[in-house]
Write an enzyme that holds these catalytic residues in place. Structure first.
Site, PDB file in Angstrom:
ATOM      1  N   LEU A  89       0.794  -1.225   0.000  1.00  0.00           N
ATOM      2  CA  LEU A  89       0.000   0.000   0.000  1.00  0.00           C
ATOM      3  C   LEU A  89       0.830   1.280   0.000  1.00  0.00           C
ATOM      4  O   LEU A  89       0.297   2.375   0.154  1.00  0.00           O
ATOM      5  CB  LEU A  89      -0.974  -0.004   1.184  1.00  0.00           C
ATOM      6  N   GLU A 128      10.270   4.248   3.316  1.00  0.00           N
ATOM      7  CA  GLU A 128      11.490   4.168   2.491  1.00  0.00           C
ATOM      8  C   GLU A 128      12.733   4.133   3.379  1.00  0.00           C
ATOM      9  O   GLU A 128      13.671   3.363   3.118  1.00  0.00           O
ATOM     10  CB  GLU A 128      11.538   5.337   1.514  1.00  0.00           C
ATOM     11  N   ASP A 142      23.794 -11.280   4.801  1.00  0.00           N
ATOM     12  CA  ASP A 142      24.062 -12.180   3.679  1.00  0.00           C
ATOM     13  C   ASP A 142      25.538 -12.187   3.302  1.00  0.00           C
ATOM     14  O   ASP A 142      26.114 -13.246   3.036  1.00  0.00           O
ATOM     15  CB  ASP A 142      23.222 -11.778   2.467  1.00  0.00           C
TER      16      ASP A 142
END
Length: 177
Positions: A89, A128, A142
Site C-alpha cells: 500500500l 522508504e 548475507d
C-alpha cells in the site's frame, strides 16, 4: 466478514481510524491526491550484532563475498527506491535523497545503520527509510553469514520524520528499547 485484529481501545494513542482501511475494513491505498506536495524527510536506524572477530574480519576486508559495507550500503539505497514494489500500500515516490551509513560499533559489537530519505511529495518517506535500514542489515548478514550465522538484526525503528499533515516526529531516548 473482516476480523478486527487490534480493536481500538479508549487508551490507544490515536482515536482516528486507520487510513489504510476502507469503511468495510478492507485494505486500500490512501488517496493523497488532495494533499499538498511538501518537503518530507525521515531517518531510520537499526543495528546488526555480531561477534568481535566477525566485525574485525569485515573491517579488514576478509569476508568471503567481498566488500560487505559498500555492498550493504548500496543495497539499502536501492531498496529505498523500490519500497512501493515491496510494501503493497505504499505510494511510489520520487526520492530526492537517500543516504545510508554503516558505522562499526565495537561496544555492540557490530554495525549501527542509519538511513535518511528525502522527497517533495504528497506523502512521507518513513517506509522508504525503514526499508533502506532493513535491506542494508539483511545484505550485511548475507555478505557475512559465512563468517557467522548467529548475527542478530535488531532495533530497526523510525528515529525522526518531518513534513506533512501529521507534523514532525522525534523518537524519545526511551523508544530505543
Amino acid at each position: 466478514m473482516t476480523q478486527q485484529i487490534f480493536p481500538e481501545s479508549p487508551n490507544s494513542a490515536t482515536s482516528q481510524p486507520l487510513s489504510h482501511l476502507d469503511s468495510a475494513g478492507q485494505a486500500q491505498m490512501v488517496d493523497v491526491s488532495a494533499k499538498e506536495s511538501t518537503i518530507r524527510q525521515a531517518i531510520a536506524v537499526g543495528q546488526v550484532r555480531m561477534r568481535p572477530e566477525t566485525l574485525a574480519a569485515i573491517q579488514a576486508g576478509n569476508a568471503p563475498k567481498g566488500d560487505v559495507v559498500s555492498t550493504a550500503r548500496l543495497a539499502g539505497i536501492m531498496a529505498a527506491k523500490q519500497t512501493a514494489q515491496l510494501i503493497p500500500l505504499c505510494h511510489p515516490l520520487p526520492l530526492h535523497k537517500v543516504e545510508v551509513w554503516l558505522t562499526p560499533d565495537h561496544h555492540l559489537p557490530g554495525y549501527q545503520i542509519r538511513a535518511e530519505v528525502k522527497t517533495k511529495a504528497e506523502t512521507g518517506v518513513e517506509m522508504e527509510a525503514l526499508t533502506a535500514v532493513s535491506i542494508t542489515a539483511l545484505t550485511l548478514y548475507d555478505m557475512a553469514k559465512a563468517l557467522e550465522k548467529s548475527m542478530q538484526i535488531e532495533s530497526i525503528r523510525l528515529l525522526s520524520k518531518t513534513g506533512g499533515k501529521s507534523g514532525n516526529y522525534q523518537a524519545k531516548a526511551t523508544d530505543a528499547s
